[in-house]
Design a protein around this motif. Structure first.
Motif, PDB file in Angstrom:
ATOM      1  N   ALA A  66       0.869  -1.177   0.000  1.00  0.00           N
ATOM      2  CA  ALA A  66       0.000   0.000   0.000  1.00  0.00           C
ATOM      3  C   ALA A  66       0.906   1.228   0.000  1.00  0.00           C
ATOM      4  O   ALA A  66       2.004   1.196   0.569  1.00  0.00           O
ATOM      5  CB  ALA A  66      -0.903   0.010   1.225  1.00  0.00           C
ATOM      6  N   PHE A  67       0.443   2.317  -0.626  1.00  0.00           N
ATOM      7  CA  PHE A  67       1.272   3.492  -0.810  1.00  0.00           C
ATOM      8  C   PHE A  67       0.612   4.745  -0.246  1.00  0.00           C
ATOM      9  O   PHE A  67      -0.607   4.791  -0.057  1.00  0.00           O
ATOM     10  CB  PHE A  67       1.587   3.672  -2.299  1.00  0.00           C
ATOM     11  N   LEU A  68       1.424   5.755  -0.011  1.00  0.00           N
ATOM     12  CA  LEU A  68       0.994   7.025   0.563  1.00  0.00           C
ATOM     13  C   LEU A  68      -0.241   7.575  -0.146  1.00  0.00           C
ATOM     14  O   LEU A  68      -0.294   7.630  -1.373  1.00  0.00           O
ATOM     15  CB  LEU A  68       2.139   8.049   0.467  1.00  0.00           C
ATOM     16  N   GLY A  69      -1.226   7.959   0.645  1.00  0.00           N
ATOM     17  CA  GLY A  69      -2.424   8.607   0.146  1.00  0.00           C
ATOM     18  C   GLY A  69      -3.515   7.680  -0.358  1.00  0.00           C
ATOM     19  O   GLY A  69      -4.609   8.143  -0.679  1.00  0.00           O
ATOM     20  N   GLU A  70      -3.236   6.392  -0.430  1.00  0.00           N
ATOM     21  CA  GLU A  70      -4.256   5.467  -0.940  1.00  0.00           C
ATOM     22  C   GLU A  70      -5.397   5.283   0.053  1.00  0.00           C
ATOM     23  O   GLU A  70      -5.179   5.221   1.264  1.00  0.00           O
ATOM     24  CB  GLU A  70      -3.637   4.104  -1.255  1.00  0.00           C
ATOM     25  N   ALA A  71      -6.585   5.177  -0.482  1.00  0.00           N
ATOM     26  CA  ALA A  71      -7.775   4.880   0.318  1.00  0.00           C
ATOM     27  C   ALA A  71      -7.961   3.366   0.327  1.00  0.00           C
ATOM     28  O   ALA A  71      -8.065   2.743  -0.731  1.00  0.00           O
ATOM     29  CB  ALA A  71      -8.997   5.568  -0.270  1.00  0.00           C
ATOM     30  N   LEU A  72      -7.972   2.793   1.515  1.00  0.00           N
ATOM     31  CA  LEU A  72      -8.115   1.351   1.686  1.00  0.00           C
ATOM     32  C   LEU A  72      -9.381   1.059   2.486  1.00  0.00           C
ATOM     33  O   LEU A  72      -9.890   1.915   3.206  1.00  0.00           O
ATOM     34  CB  LEU A  72      -6.914   0.772   2.429  1.00  0.00           C
ATOM     35  N   THR A  73      -9.837  -0.166   2.372  1.00  0.00           N
ATOM     36  CA  THR A  73     -10.944  -0.649   3.190  1.00  0.00           C
ATOM     37  C   THR A  73     -10.478  -1.906   3.899  1.00  0.00           C
ATOM     38  O   THR A  73      -9.966  -2.834   3.260  1.00  0.00           O
ATOM     39  CB  THR A  73     -12.175  -0.979   2.323  1.00  0.00           C
ATOM     40  N   VAL A  74     -10.630  -1.910   5.219  1.00  0.00           N
ATOM     41  CA  VAL A  74     -10.352  -3.121   5.996  1.00  0.00           C
ATOM     42  C   VAL A  74     -11.701  -3.774   6.261  1.00  0.00           C
ATOM     43  O   VAL A  74     -12.571  -3.178   6.896  1.00  0.00           O
ATOM     44  CB  VAL A  74      -9.628  -2.818   7.317  1.00  0.00           C
ATOM     45  N   ARG A  75     -11.871  -4.965   5.751  1.00  0.00           N
ATOM     46  CA  ARG A  75     -13.094  -5.740   5.967  1.00  0.00           C
ATOM     47  C   ARG A  75     -12.808  -6.718   7.101  1.00  0.00           C
ATOM     48  O   ARG A  75     -11.763  -7.371   7.105  1.00  0.00           O
ATOM     49  CB  ARG A  75     -13.468  -6.491   4.700  1.00  0.00           C
ATOM     50  N   THR A  76     -13.736  -6.844   8.046  1.00  0.00           N
ATOM     51  CA  THR A  76     -13.539  -7.770   9.150  1.00  0.00           C
ATOM     52  C   THR A  76     -14.855  -8.420   9.549  1.00  0.00           C
ATOM     53  O   THR A  76     -15.924  -7.846   9.354  1.00  0.00           O
ATOM     54  CB  THR A  76     -12.886  -7.080  10.368  1.00  0.00           C
ATOM     55  N   TRP A  77     -14.751  -9.618  10.093  1.00  0.00           N
ATOM     56  CA  TRP A  77     -15.923 -10.345  10.575  1.00  0.00           C
ATOM     57  C   TRP A  77     -15.467 -11.340  11.635  1.00  0.00           C
ATOM     58  O   TRP A  77     -14.327 -11.785  11.665  1.00  0.00           O
ATOM     59  CB  TRP A  77     -16.644 -11.048   9.429  1.00  0.00           C
ATOM     60  N   VAL A  78     -16.406 -11.664  12.526  1.00  0.00           N
ATOM     61  CA  VAL A  78     -16.155 -12.646  13.578  1.00  0.00           C
ATOM     62  C   VAL A  78     -16.530 -14.014  13.027  1.00  0.00           C
ATOM     63  O   VAL A  78     -17.631 -14.202  12.518  1.00  0.00           O
ATOM     64  CB  VAL A  78     -16.965 -12.327  14.850  1.00  0.00           C
ATOM     65  N   VAL A  79     -15.596 -14.949  13.122  1.00  0.00           N
ATOM     66  CA  VAL A  79     -15.815 -16.307  12.622  1.00  0.00           C
ATOM     67  C   VAL A  79     -16.533 -17.150  13.663  1.00  0.00           C
ATOM     68  O   VAL A  79     -17.479 -17.865  13.357  1.00  0.00           O
ATOM     69  CB  VAL A  79     -14.472 -16.967  12.226  1.00  0.00           C
ATOM     70  N   ASP A  80     -16.061 -17.071  14.915  1.00  0.00           N
ATOM     71  CA  ASP A  80     -16.689 -17.865  15.969  1.00  0.00           C
ATOM     72  C   ASP A  80     -16.358 -17.332  17.355  1.00  0.00           C
ATOM     73  O   ASP A  80     -15.465 -16.506  17.522  1.00  0.00           O
ATOM     74  CB  ASP A  80     -16.309 -19.346  15.863  1.00  0.00           C
ATOM     75  N   PHE A  81     -17.130 -17.826  18.304  1.00  0.00           N
ATOM     76  CA  PHE A  81     -16.901 -17.596  19.719  1.00  0.00           C
ATOM     77  C   PHE A  81     -16.784 -18.964  20.368  1.00  0.00           C
ATOM     78  O   PHE A  81     -17.671 -19.797  20.191  1.00  0.00           O
ATOM     79  CB  PHE A  81     -18.068 -16.840  20.370  1.00  0.00           C
ATOM     80  N   ARG A  82     -15.684 -19.187  21.055  1.00  0.00           N
ATOM     81  CA  ARG A  82     -15.534 -20.391  21.857  1.00  0.00           C
ATOM     82  C   ARG A  82     -15.538 -19.946  23.319  1.00  0.00           C
ATOM     83  O   ARG A  82     -15.751 -18.776  23.590  1.00  0.00           O
ATOM     84  CB  ARG A  82     -14.249 -21.124  21.479  1.00  0.00           C
ATOM     85  N   ARG A  83     -15.317 -20.795  24.233  1.00  0.00           N
ATOM     86  CA  ARG A  83     -15.471 -20.493  25.655  1.00  0.00           C
ATOM     87  C   ARG A  83     -14.907 -19.125  26.049  1.00  0.00           C
ATOM     88  O   ARG A  83     -15.628 -18.272  26.556  1.00  0.00           O
ATOM     89  CB  ARG A  83     -14.828 -21.605  26.489  1.00  0.00           C
ATOM     90  N   VAL A  84     -13.631 -18.878  25.830  1.00  0.00           N
ATOM     91  CA  VAL A  84     -13.010 -17.601  26.194  1.00  0.00           C
ATOM     92  C   VAL A  84     -12.312 -16.938  25.005  1.00  0.00           C
ATOM     93  O   VAL A  84     -11.701 -15.884  25.156  1.00  0.00           O
ATOM     94  CB  VAL A  84     -11.996 -17.759  27.356  1.00  0.00           C
ATOM     95  N   VAL A  85     -12.404 -17.556  23.819  1.00  0.00           N
ATOM     96  CA  VAL A  85     -11.661 -17.095  22.645  1.00  0.00           C
ATOM     97  C   VAL A  85     -12.615 -16.817  21.478  1.00  0.00           C
ATOM     98  O   VAL A  85     -13.595 -17.532  21.285  1.00  0.00           O
ATOM     99  CB  VAL A  85     -10.618 -18.161  22.212  1.00  0.00           C
ATOM    100  N   SER A  86     -12.283 -15.790  20.711  1.00  0.00           N
ATOM    101  CA  SER A  86     -13.031 -15.475  19.503  1.00  0.00           C
ATOM    102  C   SER A  86     -12.046 -15.331  18.345  1.00  0.00           C
ATOM    103  O   SER A  86     -10.992 -14.718  18.488  1.00  0.00           O
ATOM    104  CB  SER A  86     -13.804 -14.168  19.684  1.00  0.00           C
ATOM    105  N   LEU A  87     -12.412 -15.889  17.203  1.00  0.00           N
ATOM    106  CA  LEU A  87     -11.596 -15.794  15.995  1.00  0.00           C
ATOM    107  C   LEU A  87     -12.209 -14.763  15.065  1.00  0.00           C
ATOM    108  O   LEU A  87     -13.414 -14.783  14.805  1.00  0.00           O
ATOM    109  CB  LEU A  87     -11.517 -17.146  15.285  1.00  0.00           C
ATOM    110  N   ARG A  88     -11.370 -13.852  14.576  1.00  0.00           N
ATOM    111  CA  ARG A  88     -11.796 -12.773  13.687  1.00  0.00           C
ATOM    112  C   ARG A  88     -10.902 -12.790  12.457  1.00  0.00           C
ATOM    113  O   ARG A  88      -9.700 -12.988  12.558  1.00  0.00           O
ATOM    114  CB  ARG A  88     -11.668 -11.441  14.420  1.00  0.00           C
ATOM    115  N   ARG A  89     -11.504 -12.545  11.284  1.00  0.00           N
ATOM    116  CA  ARG A  89     -10.740 -12.506  10.033  1.00  0.00           C
ATOM    117  C   ARG A  89     -10.812 -11.116   9.404  1.00  0.00           C
ATOM    118  O   ARG A  89     -11.721 -10.339   9.701  1.00  0.00           O
ATOM    119  CB  ARG A  89     -11.264 -13.551   9.053  1.00  0.00           C
TER     120      ARG A  89
END
Length: 128
Positions: A66-89
């Motif tokens: 990625a380079f100076l001044g570029e407009a980016l989008t970070v896409r994120t979502w939660v995959v799962d919830f386990r007892r005390v842990v959550s996985l996010r992508r």
């Protein structure tokens, strides 16, 4: 539910190679996760119960710079919830082009003691 977080590559992100430093991608992913949790109502709920999230592990695959001044989008979502842990992508996009992808494991902990704490059942529903 996929959450999108806008980022503009600033001068502080540029390294000696003339592109965004890899550490910045991790920061952008964390910022997107925090914004997503806030938008979903999770931040207020966890603060009310005296808890917080900490990252246990992360993995990022860098595909393009990625380079100076570029407009980016970070896409994120939660995959799962386990007892005390959550996985996010994540996906870091420049328009339709995938620059990086990754995931983090977040551990739900007591804010006072730092010890893992069971994730409340209602949290999964906050993220669709």
């Amino acid at each position: 539910m996929v959450f999108e977080h806008a980022v503009v590559v600033g001068a502080e992100a540029i390294d000696g190679n003339g592109h965004a430093n890899n550490v910045e991608f991790l920061r952008w992913m964390q910022d997107a996760a925090i914004a997503h949790a806030r938008a979903a109502g999770c931040t207020a709920a966890r603060e009310a119960m005296g808890a917080t999230w900490v990252v246990r592990s992360h993995h990022i695959e860098y595909l393009r710079p990625a380079f100076l001044g570029e407009a980016l989008t970070v896409r994120t979502w939660v995959v799962d919830f386990r007892r005390v842990v959550s996985l996010r992508r994540y996906e870091v996009m420049r328009g339709p082009e995938l620059l990086a992808k990754g995931e983090t494991e977040w551990v739900f902990v007591d804010a006072e003691t730092g010890r893992p704490r069971r994730i409340p059942e209602g949290f999964a529903g906050m993220f669709g």
